[in-house]
Every structure is written in structure tokens, then in C-alpha cells.
Design an enzyme around this catalytic site. Sequence first.
Site, mmCIF file in Angstrom:
data_model
loop_
_atom_site.group_PDB
_atom_site.id
_atom_site.type_symbol
_atom_site.label_atom_id
_atom_site.label_comp_id
_atom_site.label_asym_id
_atom_site.label_seq_id
_atom_site.Cartn_x
_atom_site.Cartn_y
_atom_site.Cartn_z
ATOM 1 N N CYS A 74 -9.795 2.191 17.758
ATOM 2 C CA CYS A 74 -9.771 1.411 19.004
ATOM 3 C C CYS A 74 -8.539 1.833 19.794
ATOM 4 C CB CYS A 74 -9.705 -0.079 18.672
ATOM 5 S SG CYS A 74 -9.362 -1.135 20.095
ATOM 6 N N CYS B 230 -14.298 1.880 21.205
ATOM 7 C CA CYS B 230 -15.148 0.809 20.673
ATOM 8 C C CYS B 230 -16.566 0.918 21.215
ATOM 9 C CB CYS B 230 -14.563 -0.562 21.015
ATOM 10 S SG CYS B 230 -13.115 -0.977 20.019
ATOM 11 N N CYS C 256 0.871 -1.179 0.000
ATOM 12 C CA CYS C 256 0.000 0.000 0.000
ATOM 13 C C CYS C 256 0.912 1.235 0.000
ATOM 14 C CB CYS C 256 -0.860 -0.037 1.259
ATOM 15 S SG CYS C 256 -1.752 1.491 1.619
ATOM 16 N N HIS C 257 0.398 2.366 -0.456
ATOM 17 C CA HIS C 257 1.253 3.555 -0.487
ATOM 18 C C HIS C 257 1.655 4.022 0.905
ATOM 19 C CE1 HIS C 257 0.492 3.445 -4.740
ATOM 20 N NE2 HIS C 257 1.530 4.261 -4.854
ATOM 21 N N THR C 258 0.936 3.576 1.924
ATOM 22 C CA THR C 258 1.340 3.945 3.289
ATOM 23 C C THR C 258 2.635 3.226 3.680
ATOM 24 O OG1 THR C 258 -0.978 4.310 3.799
ATOM 25 C CG2 THR C 258 0.511 4.121 5.675
ATOM 26 N N ARG D 191 -3.264 0.701 20.504
ATOM 27 C CA ARG D 191 -2.706 1.723 19.609
ATOM 28 C C ARG D 191 -1.391 2.313 20.138
ATOM 29 N NH1 ARG D 191 -0.570 4.224 16.518
ATOM 30 N NH2 ARG D 191 -1.288 5.677 14.899
ATOM 31 N N CYS E 154 -11.377 -3.918 19.921
ATOM 32 C CA CYS E 154 -11.397 -4.724 21.153
ATOM 33 C C CYS E 154 -12.809 -4.905 21.697
ATOM 34 C CB CYS E 154 -10.490 -4.110 22.216
ATOM 35 S SG CYS E 154 -11.183 -2.659 23.031
ATOM 36 N N ARG F 55 -2.483 -2.523 -7.342
ATOM 37 C CA ARG F 55 -1.930 -3.312 -6.245
ATOM 38 C C ARG F 55 -1.067 -4.450 -6.789
ATOM 39 N NH1 ARG F 55 -2.591 0.436 -2.992
ATOM 40 N NH2 ARG F 55 -3.686 0.148 -1.009
ATOM 41 N N HIS G 55 0.939 -4.216 5.708
ATOM 42 C CA HIS G 55 -0.298 -4.212 6.512
ATOM 43 C C HIS G 55 -1.532 -4.609 5.698
ATOM 44 C CE1 HIS G 55 -0.138 -0.257 4.620
ATOM 45 N NE2 HIS G 55 -1.450 -0.217 4.729
ATOM 46 N N GLU G 56 -1.338 -5.144 4.470
ATOM 47 C CA GLU G 56 -2.495 -5.518 3.641
ATOM 48 C C GLU G 56 -2.281 -6.977 3.253
ATOM 49 O OE1 GLU G 56 -4.089 -2.360 0.852
ATOM 50 O OE2 GLU G 56 -3.788 -3.930 -0.617
ATOM 51 N N CYS H 179 -6.734 -3.328 3.644
ATOM 52 C CA CYS H 179 -6.543 -1.870 3.700
ATOM 53 C C CYS H 179 -7.233 -1.076 2.586
ATOM 54 C CB CYS H 179 -5.066 -1.491 3.749
ATOM 55 S SG CYS H 179 -4.855 0.293 3.937
ATOM 56 N N CYS I 1 -13.021 -0.904 24.811
ATOM 57 C CA CYS I 1 -12.440 0.388 25.178
ATOM 58 C C CYS I 1 -13.454 1.509 24.938
ATOM 59 C CB CYS I 1 -11.154 0.642 24.396
ATOM 60 S SG CYS I 1 -11.415 1.091 22.670
#
Length: 379
Positions: free
Chosen positions: A113, A105, A47-49, A117, A99, A372, A69-70, A177, A102
Site C-alpha cells: 500500500c 491497493c 521478529c528477526h527483522t 509508506r 488503505c 518466538r 512490529h508483531e 508478522c 491508492c
Amino acid sequence: MATQGQVITCKAAVAWEANKPLAIEDVQVAPPQAGEVRIKILYTALCHTDAYTWSGKDPEGLFPCILGHEAAGVVESVGEGVTEVQPGDHVIPCYQAECRECKFCKSGKTNLCGKVRAATGVGVMMNDRKSRFSVNGKPIYHFMGTSTFSQYTVVHDVSVAKIDPLAPLEKVCLLGCGVPTGLGAVWNTAKVEKDSIVAVFGLGTVGLAVAEGAKAAGASRIIGIDIDSKKFDVAKNFGVTEFVNPKDHDKPIQQVLVDLTDGGVDYSFECIGNVSVMRAALECCHKGWGTSVIVGVAASGQEISTRPFQLVTGRVWKGTAFGGFKSRSQVPWLVDKYMKKEIKVDEYITHNLTLGEINKAFDLMHERGCLRCVLDVHA
Ligand SMILES: NC(=O)C1=CN([C@@H]2O[C@H](COP(=O)(O)OP(=O)(O)OC[C@H]3O[C@@H](n4cnc5c(N)ncnc54)[C@H](OP(=O)(O)O)[C@@H]3O)[C@@H](O)[C@H]2O)C=CC1
Ligand SMILES: N[C@@H](CCC(=O)N[C@@H](CSC=O)C(=O)NCC(=O)O)C(=O)O
Ligand SMILES: [Zn+2]
Ligand SMILES: [Zn+2]
């Protein structure tokens, strides 16, 4: 299982320093502790992130780390107290946890969440504030709580979505993502109504998913804005009805769009990460009600600005993370929608490579025609 409770040595792409080619290393992955899940990652996309953090412009970027992360994979083992997944389950790791306990959530107002984090932002696990990855004893930071550019990863149990075991992992990895982000920006964050006029800035995967979501929501016009006119042919297949290239106009792009739409669009989406475009996206919205959603991630130190009068006169500026989807609850639902052919996924995959070819995959991200690239992590 033979590996349960053992350290696993496997291949991972390590980002030792910002902007330096990733190195495929033998990485030691520690067993999951209480509340943790070790996943065999089978497929991951870029991903570009990932590119943004690798570039060194992410204030939360820490090195050395394992990006990614994807992705999708299979649970290898679980730590004490983990009840919702077990070895063999097919899963998608979720960088945005859920979760269900919290303040965030429970609020019903956000998909963010707070449970893990603080740890995922500094590249460690909650339990002992340490990493589960190391190379010859040197700790390697986690990234976004997922680190999927590795054959095995360890994540918090609140960051794991269990999915239909029949879903093809080499496709549904994208539901970790970019595609949900675009669809959700329209459905959850903006809540676009039928017959709306929508503008999408940036026709990469996220922007095209916005277009797809807007089409499904019944938008009457979906105007795609990109600096490469060749993108329109592809964009049409995702629902874009008109194309505007800012390079073809002398006027500011917001003025071009206001003129094209009798006063402005109902909804706009910035899917680039460019703060000047974010301003244009807000200012092309209709007076009184137009809503602009920031999706793109802008580099450290960048700030947005506009005349407050833009907001005084009824325009609304919003942002979205993971399209407002509650990850553990709704990623399985998105997988089911894909299985029923109600959302596209395959169409966003333009390239397939292996983990060993990851640097080539990062290069491809800057090439025309790449949406992608999915990596086979064990090839
Ligand atoms: N908020 C969230 O939860 C998430 C945010 N993101 C962020 O969303 C953004 C988009 O991601 P992705 O779709 O993968 O990225 P892409 O780079 O594929 O898409 C961006 C597109 O915008 C084009 N573009 C660049 N500059 C301009 C400009 N000035 N005007 C119009 N178009 C322009 C790019 O063209 P070219 O390629 O020629 O530069 C490209 O086609 C990224 O910033 C990413 O980090 C991603 C996922 C989740
Ligand atoms: N670390 C960055 C912030 C990056 C960011 O905004 N991430 C998005 C997801 S982008 C996915 O590709 C997000 O969900 N943000 C919410 C969150 O909790 O991180 C920075 O500090 O600029
Ligand atoms: Zn992403
Ligand atoms: Zn929570």
C-alpha cells in the site's frame, strides 16, 4: 476515557543507537491526530527483522527509535475522522498498511500500500511528518509504522486490523508478522498446488510457517534445509517431511536437492536473508517451471546473482512482503482461522518474558530452540 486527548507517559524500550542494549524509558506518547489511532499494546513478540534493524544493517534504520512490529492490543483513543475502529476494539497493528484507495491497493495485484509508506520508512506520521514519541522533549522515531515495544503506540488508521475480541492477544500477536508471512508466501505468492515438491531454506518461525502452509496446500514432499540438524524434530510437527543439512554434503546444496528430486523442486522459499542461499534456492528449482520465493530480508549492500540462463530456462524468481496478505482485510480472517484451530500459533511461542526483559529476549533469538518470544508489555 481519562487519557483521551492527553499525552500518555508510559514505559517503552528505546533503541538509542544501533547494537546498544535497549533502554526502558518513560516515554511521552502524544494523542492521535486525524486519521491516527493510539493503541495500548498488551503483547508483542520479537521478529528477526527487529534484530536486523537494531543491528544497524537496515538502510531505513533510524535512531533513536522504538522497534517492534508483531503485536496485539486494545484501541485507547482515535483521532478525527477515524471510523473503522473505536476505543476498546481489539486490534493487531499492521506494518503493511491497506488503505483500499491508492494505486497499489486498487491494482488487485499486490498487498503493498502506498498511502503511508513514505512516512513509515522515515519514522514519522503522515499528517505533520513528526513523531508522536518523545523522551524529555527529544523526538524518538517510529519503526515500520508500528513501534510495538511500547505500552502505547500511535499508528495510521490504515494500519490497524480489528479482530475478534475473544481471541487471546498473548497468542494472536504473532499474526502481525512471521506466521502470516510464511503461510502467505505459499498460498498467495507461490500458490503451491497439491502434490508439489517444496524446499524450505531456514527453519525459524517463517520457514516453519512455510512448511505448515505447504502441508495445508497438499505438497507431497516438504524438504527442510537448515544448518542445525536438531531442528528437524520440531520441523516435523509443522509438516517438514525430509531434512537436509548443507554441512553434511560436499556438493553445493542446490545440486544435492536437484539430485534428490529428479531434476529440482517445484517451489523453494528462502527464509533466512542470506543472498548465497537465495541463489541456491533459485538454482534447486526444476527447469521449465520451478519458482523460488525470497522471504528473508538481506542486509544493506547485499545483492542477489545467478546466471540469467537459470531464468531463460524457465525458473521464476519472486519475493513476498507479509506473505502477500492484505493486512486489514485478511489479518482478522487469519485470527478466525486460528480460533477454529485451522492454523497453528501457540506452537511457535517458545518463550514468554516481560517488556523489561527485552534485552534478554533479543539474546534468546540466537539460542537453539527459540522461535518466538512473547513479551507481556504491562507486567
Ligand atoms: N518478507 C517478509 O515479509 C518478512 C521477512 N522476514 C525475514 O525472514 C527471515 C526469517 O525470519 P525468522 O524465521 O524470524 O528468522 P530465524 O533466524 O528464526 O530463521 C532463520 C533460520 O535459518 C537458519 N540458517 C541460518 N543460516 C542458514 C544457512 N546458510 N542455511 C540454512 N539455514 C540457515 C537459522 O539458523 P541459526 O538460528 O542457527 O542461525 C534459523 O534457523 C528473516 O530474514 C526476517 O527478517 C520476517 C518476516 C516477514
Ligand atoms: N527496511 C528494509 C526492508 C525490510 C523489509 O523488507 N521488510 C519487509 C517486512 S519484514 C518483516 O519482518 C517488508 O514488508 N517489506 C516491504 C515494505 O514495504 O517495507 C530495507 O530497506 O532493507
Ligand atoms: Zn517481522
Ligand atoms: Zn493503499
